[in-house]
Design a protein around this motif. Structure first.
Motif, short mmCIF file in Angstrom:
data_model
loop_
_atom_site.label_atom_id
_atom_site.label_comp_id
_atom_site.label_asym_id
_atom_site.label_seq_id
_atom_site.Cartn_x
_atom_site.Cartn_y
_atom_site.Cartn_z
N LEU A 365 116.63 -5.16 -65.00
CA LEU A 365 115.93 -4.31 -64.04
C LEU A 365 115.97 -4.87 -62.62
CD1 LEU A 365 114.26 -1.74 -63.73
CD2 LEU A 365 112.21 -3.13 -64.08
N LEU A 366 115.79 -6.18 -62.47
CA LEU A 366 115.78 -6.76 -61.13
C LEU A 366 117.15 -6.76 -60.47
CD1 LEU A 366 113.35 -9.78 -61.61
CD2 LEU A 366 112.89 -7.57 -60.59
N HIS A 367 118.19 -6.41 -61.23
CA HIS A 367 119.52 -6.29 -60.66
C HIS A 367 119.77 -4.88 -60.11
CE1 HIS A 367 121.37 -10.13 -62.17
NE2 HIS A 367 120.25 -10.08 -62.87
N SER A 368 118.79 -4.02 -60.23
CA SER A 368 118.91 -2.66 -59.70
C SER A 368 118.13 -2.57 -58.40
CB SER A 368 118.38 -1.64 -60.71
OG SER A 368 116.97 -1.69 -60.75
N THR A 369 118.16 -1.39 -57.78
CA THR A 369 117.44 -1.19 -56.53
C THR A 369 116.33 -0.15 -56.68
OG1 THR A 369 119.14 0.39 -55.87
CG2 THR A 369 119.36 -1.85 -55.06
N ASP A 370 115.89 0.08 -57.90
CA ASP A 370 114.80 1.04 -58.14
C ASP A 370 113.47 0.33 -57.88
OD1 ASP A 370 113.06 2.96 -58.97
OD2 ASP A 370 114.09 3.39 -60.87
N SER A 423 113.46 -7.61 -55.25
CA SER A 423 113.69 -8.24 -56.56
C SER A 423 113.24 -9.68 -56.55
CB SER A 423 115.17 -8.13 -56.94
OG SER A 423 115.58 -6.79 -57.07
N ARG A 424 113.54 -10.41 -55.49
CA ARG A 424 113.12 -11.81 -55.42
C ARG A 424 111.60 -11.92 -55.47
NH1 ARG A 424 116.64 -11.98 -51.03
NH2 ARG A 424 114.89 -12.31 -49.61
N SER A 425 110.91 -11.12 -54.67
CA SER A 425 109.45 -11.19 -54.62
C SER A 425 108.84 -10.87 -55.98
CB SER A 425 108.92 -10.22 -53.57
OG SER A 425 109.40 -10.56 -52.29
N ALA A 426 109.37 -9.85 -56.65
CA ALA A 426 108.84 -9.47 -57.96
C ALA A 426 109.03 -10.59 -58.98
CB ALA A 426 109.51 -8.19 -58.44
N ALA A 427 110.23 -11.16 -59.02
CA ALA A 427 110.51 -12.23 -59.99
C ALA A 427 109.60 -13.44 -59.75
CB ALA A 427 111.98 -12.63 -59.90
N LEU A 428 109.47 -13.85 -58.49
CA LEU A 428 108.67 -15.04 -58.20
C LEU A 428 107.18 -14.78 -58.40
CD1 LEU A 428 110.61 -16.37 -55.10
CD2 LEU A 428 110.76 -17.12 -57.46
N THR A 593 135.83 -15.85 -49.50
CA THR A 593 135.63 -14.63 -50.28
C THR A 593 134.16 -14.28 -50.28
OG1 THR A 593 135.40 -15.93 -52.32
CG2 THR A 593 137.60 -15.09 -51.77
N SER A 594 133.85 -13.02 -50.29
CA SER A 594 132.47 -12.57 -50.32
C SER A 594 131.94 -12.69 -51.74
CB SER A 594 132.38 -11.12 -49.85
OG SER A 594 132.86 -11.01 -48.53
N PRO A 595 130.69 -13.15 -51.89
CA PRO A 595 130.12 -13.24 -53.23
C PRO A 595 129.94 -11.86 -53.84
CG PRO A 595 128.43 -13.59 -51.57
CD PRO A 595 129.75 -13.52 -50.84
N SER A 596 130.13 -11.82 -55.15
CA SER A 596 129.96 -10.54 -55.83
C SER A 596 128.50 -10.10 -55.74
CB SER A 596 130.36 -10.67 -57.31
OG SER A 596 129.58 -11.66 -57.92
N SER A 597 128.32 -8.81 -55.66
CA SER A 597 126.97 -8.28 -55.48
C SER A 597 126.11 -8.58 -56.69
CB SER A 597 127.04 -6.78 -55.23
OG SER A 597 125.73 -6.26 -55.16
N HIS A 598 124.87 -8.94 -56.43
CA HIS A 598 123.92 -9.21 -57.50
C HIS A 598 123.40 -7.92 -58.12
CE1 HIS A 598 120.34 -11.01 -59.40
NE2 HIS A 598 119.65 -10.06 -58.84
N LEU A 599 123.61 -6.82 -57.42
CA LEU A 599 122.99 -5.57 -57.85
C LEU A 599 123.95 -4.73 -58.66
CD1 LEU A 599 121.27 -4.68 -54.49
CD2 LEU A 599 120.32 -5.93 -56.40
#
Length: 881
Positions: A365-370, A423-428, A593-599
């Motif tokens: 869930l935290l990998h989404s943007t909902d 997502s970061r705020s929710a997880a922490l 290279t750009s990091p792959s998206s976390h989302l």
């Protein structure tokens, strides 16, 4: 006889100039046009050894099975010397005959032209014998192509979007009509090939607008989506012959090369199946019914736990009076006091449901943007972890074990990798509540105290080696090593000599702070997490975890992270990673290279222009360190340094849109300020009252034009009153609050600064009256005036020291806290926080070095410094000291 030579070149595709060309045949004909090199343009002949008249032409010597035509839509504008895109119409058909553009075709047409010339010279009568197509001798089937795909570019030269139309070339029995599909990123859907002209040719389109009066308005505009590459497939694929590439000899039948050909379908089929399976799982995991099912299971857990807990007298949900800090926070971490002696046993099924729910939230869930779903699940998990102590402890154990992993390390992912702030705020927040609940176990507090003593011994051993100069001492460790390593054994969390899971997490936070300069765009949430752990009340084990973080040198690492290479030498030697300069940190990060998206792009759109991801900011600003400064103040137990939100978002009905309003704490504080500043006679703030108010808030009222105050009175609600017999408008309380509501949305720091002037701490609690007001004179003539903010803060801190509230942060941290570079940065971020930190750090300590360094820096200041922020920060240091 003219000399004829050929030079072959292998091509992956054919570039077609389309400027001024109506269709693809005109573009290909331009490629095959004859160019005459005569006069000064003669070409040197290697055989004749002299310059000769030359005829140049281009033709295709061998046709491929798949023909790729690249339409040159990007060109240079010689007037502006900028790259532009040509959106002109260029038509192409479903079939393409390449006969006339091949070498054989050109030779046949030349031969036909020679024959025609001879016939014309021999007879003056045209019999019509040469009106036949000169290319009829060449079999059409060998040169015929069918359209197989189109690559479309939608946009301009500076940017755009690519998608494709592709024909399904797999043969199915009983189907006579070709099937086409549109491939647009993750979306694949059927496409009607009759629309190729509309979608791909380009040119101009007309749009009609019909008005109610019957008039029709037509607007012609360019079509920015048009074909960029065409893919044609040969009707009769080329066959292998019996002659090798060099043409030296012919192979026997038994030696013929057998080549397996494929369309690529079989090769890509496993990847397609894997992608489809992944998509199916994503669709299932984000399905509304599945989410409802999981929420229902979580609800049953809460109900069951409530029934099983039969000790209501052991739970006090009120805020403890001895709590060093208020309960409200930016992460909104609730802090109910759960009795340490309460035994809240969890059944196996409830624990399993909680583990599944946590795994679902952290891994999916935290990998989404909902954001709505994330907020809903965060609240449910926070409530569950507050009640289910065994579940919280199990979760903390799992977090500690995951610190030894790479990809599955939730602390690493949501402290230093996840680009989405929500997502970061929710997880922490979930992790902070779990640790807070886990501290309710006496056994966990005992294990953490043993871990703290081990860290203290390790630091003292390092100090002893440094003082003895027996050997070269490396940087400070980020975890327990040597004889103290057993205290971080993640396989031994139970028993009298158990390891501390919370200690392992604190050690990992030390490691994250050492690499934090490389991920500074995400450090705000990391520091916020440390602040939340520091604000746990003493009754819930807060003193235990604060001592643990202090002994693990987290405060000193935070100071190094704030001032980097300007840290004192002793701190740079101990914490080289946290004190590395920004330039060095950026150079250490691989940017190839750009990091792959976390989302995950599942049913939602990801917007990466988020401030947590860094945006376009290339260097950290002082405001990025606000949470860091609050974490330092919270570790020192300074009362009231944790800011509260001034505005909150509510949904306005019936329109259903979100609006911002002042929080209740802000309304209460500003109402007090208004009542102390308003006119006693008018019932509000008149023009003179507003000028006096600005002067007290540090604004030069003489520099504020009267029309600006009039604008405030015209914009915000007022009340009428009498002033010297005249009817006068006064700014009402409603208008005063509306003014600060608007100001808080654009400049929250200014609002905190104004409240600080009137004796409010960052958490909007008010300092005691004895620290705000100075009383002079005798009993008959007592006069009261307000202290300056620096004086009031110093008195407030002294009172907290007198009451034994404040804590020291260790030798290394104390050295860093007396660095004037720290307060230059802190003043730029938040003046009240800077004053509190300086007062608490300097109280009862030798501040000579800080004064000398500040005076030296002041003497080196540039001319014209009298009005800038640097000078005001020096002045703040001198005032507080």
């Amino acid at each position: 006889m003219p000399l004829q030579t050929n030079r072959e070149e292998n091509l992956m595709n054919i570039d077609c100039q389309i400027r001024g060309k109506a269709d693809i045949h005109e573009a290909l004909s331009t490629m095959c046009e004859v160019e005459y090199m005569e006069g000064d343009n003669k070409v040197f002949c290697d055989r004749c050894k002299e310059k000769c008249d030359t005829v140049l032409r281009t033709a295709i010597s061998a046709l491929p099975d798949v023909l790729v035509l690249s339409l040159k839509r990007f060109d240079l504008d010689y007037n502006t010397f900028e790259t532009v895109k040509l959106n002109s119409r260029c038509a192409f058909g479903q079939t393409l005959n390449m006969k006339r553009y091949t070498l054989e075709g050109l030779e046949e047409m030349e031969r036909s032209n020679v024959d025609d010339s001879s016939a014309d010279a021999g007879s003056m009568m045209d019999t019509g014998e040469h009106e036949n197509d000169p290319l009829s001798s060449l079999d059409d089937e060998d040169y015929e192509y069918q359209l197989a795909g189109v690559l479309v570019h939608s946009g301009v030269a500076q940017g755009g979007h690519y998608y494709s139309f592709i024909k399904d070339r797999s043969h199915r029995e009983g189907e006579s009509v070709d099937r086409w599909y549109k491939f647009d990123d993750e979306e694949v859907k059927p496409f009607d090939p009759s629309l190729i002209e509309v979608e791909c040719f380009g040119g101009k389109i007309k749009r009609e607008s019909k008005y109610p009066n019957g008039q029709v308005h037509t607007v012609e505009s360019e079509q920015f989506a048009n074909a960029l590459m065409l893919f044609y497939e040969k009707v009769k694929p080329a066959k292998f012959n019996d002659i090798d590439d060099k043409g030296d000899f012919k192979m026997d039948d038994r030696d013929k090369l057998v080549v397996d050909t494929t369309s690529g379908y079989d090769v890509f089929l496993p990847d397609v199946r894997r992608s489809n399976m992944t998509h199916s799982w994503h669709t299932f995991l984000f399905d509304a019914e599945f989410l409802t099912f999981l929420k229902g299971m979580m609800g049953l857990c809460s109900i069951s736990t409530t029934h099983e807990t039969h000790q209501p007298e052991s739970m006090d949900v009120s805020t403890p009076a001895a709590s060093p800090l208020p309960s409200n926070s930016l992460l909104s971490v609730p802090s109910p006091t759960i009795s340490m002696q309460a035994e809240n046993t969890s059944s196996a099924w409830r624990l399993a449901v909680l583990q599944v729910s946590l795994s679902f939230v952290f891994d999916i869930l935290l990998h989404s943007t909902d954001k709505d779903a994330i907020s809903d699940w965060t609240k449910k998990l926070v409530d569950a972890l507050m009640i289910d102590r065994e579940g919280a402890k199990t979760f903390v154990y799992e977090l500690a074990r995951r610190t030894k992993k790479v990809g599955a390390n939730w602390l690493k992912v949501y402290c230093s990798e996840c680009p989405e702030s929500h997502s970061r705020s929710a997880a922490l927040q979930i992790i902070a509540v779990a640790i807070q609940t886990c501290l309710g176990f006496l056994s966990e507090q005992a294990a953490l105290r043993r871990w703290t003593q081990a860290w203290k011994a390790q630091v003292e051993d390092r100090e002893r080696l440094i003082s003895g100069k027996r050997q070269h001492i490396s940087s400070m460790q980020t975890k327990l090593d040597g004889p103290w390593q057993s205290h971080e054994d993640d396989s031994n969390f139970e028993g009298h000599s158990a390891s501390s899971s919370i200690g392992i997490i604190i050690s990992y936070l030390s490691l994250l702070l050492e690499v934090a300069p490389r991920t500074w765009r995400l450090n705000a949430d990391l520091c916020l997490f440390i602040r939340e752990l520091s604000c746990i009340s003493t009754e819930e084990g807060g003193q235990c975890i604060r001592e643990a973080m202090i002994e693990a040198q987290l405060p000193a690492r935070l100071i190094c992270l704030a001032i980097r290479e300007k840290s004192p030498p002793l701190l740079r030697d101990a914490f080289p990673g946290a004190s590395v300069s920004l330039d060095v940190a950026e150079a250490m990060v691989k940017t190839e290279t750009s990091p792959s998206s976390h989302l995950l792009l599942v049913g939602t759109t990801v917007g990466m222009g988020n401030a947590a991801a860094g945006g376009n900011v290339s260097v950290p600003t002082a405001l990025d360190h606000l949470n860091l400064l609050e974490a330092l103040g919270s570790l020192m137990c300074i009362r009231g340094v944790r800011r509260v939100q001034l505005v909150s978002e509510i949904t306005e009905s019936p329109k259903g849109r979100a609006v911002l309003v002042l929080s209740q704490a802000a309304v209460d504080a500003l109402s007090i300020v208004f009542n102390e500043s308003k006119s006693q006679s008018g019932g509000g703030m008149g023009q003179r009252d507003i000028q006096n108010y600005m002067k007290r808030c540090g604004v030069d009222a003489s520099s504020v034009p009267p029309h600006k105050i009039s604008t405030i009175l015209n914009k915000y609600p007022t009340v009428s009153g009498m002033d010297g017999g005249k009817d006068t408008r006064y700014l009402s309380l409603e208008g005063f609050l509306a003014y600060y509501r608007d100001t808080a949305q654009t400049n929250e720091v200014q609002v905190h600064s104004d409240l600080h002037t009137f004796g409010f701490r960052p958490d909007l609690s008010r300092r005691e009256e004895e620290t705000r007001l100075c009383v002079t004179g005798n009993q008959s003539e007592r006069r009261t005036h307000a202290y300056q903010s620096a004086e009031s803060v110093a008195l407030d801190v002294a009172l907290q020291f007198k009451n034994g509230r404040l804590a020291t942060l260790g030798r290394l941290a104390d050295i860093g806290l007396l660095s004037f570079h720290l307060y230059l940065m802190a003043y730029s971020a938040c003046e009240p926080l800077a004053e509190y930190l300086l007062a608490a750090s300097a109280f009862g300590k030798d501040t000579g070095r800080l004064l000398v360094d500040s005076l030296k820096a002041l003497s080196r200041a540039h001319s014209g410094w009298g009005e800038n922020e640097t000078f005001r920060s020096y002045l703040m240091i001198f005032k507080v000291l």
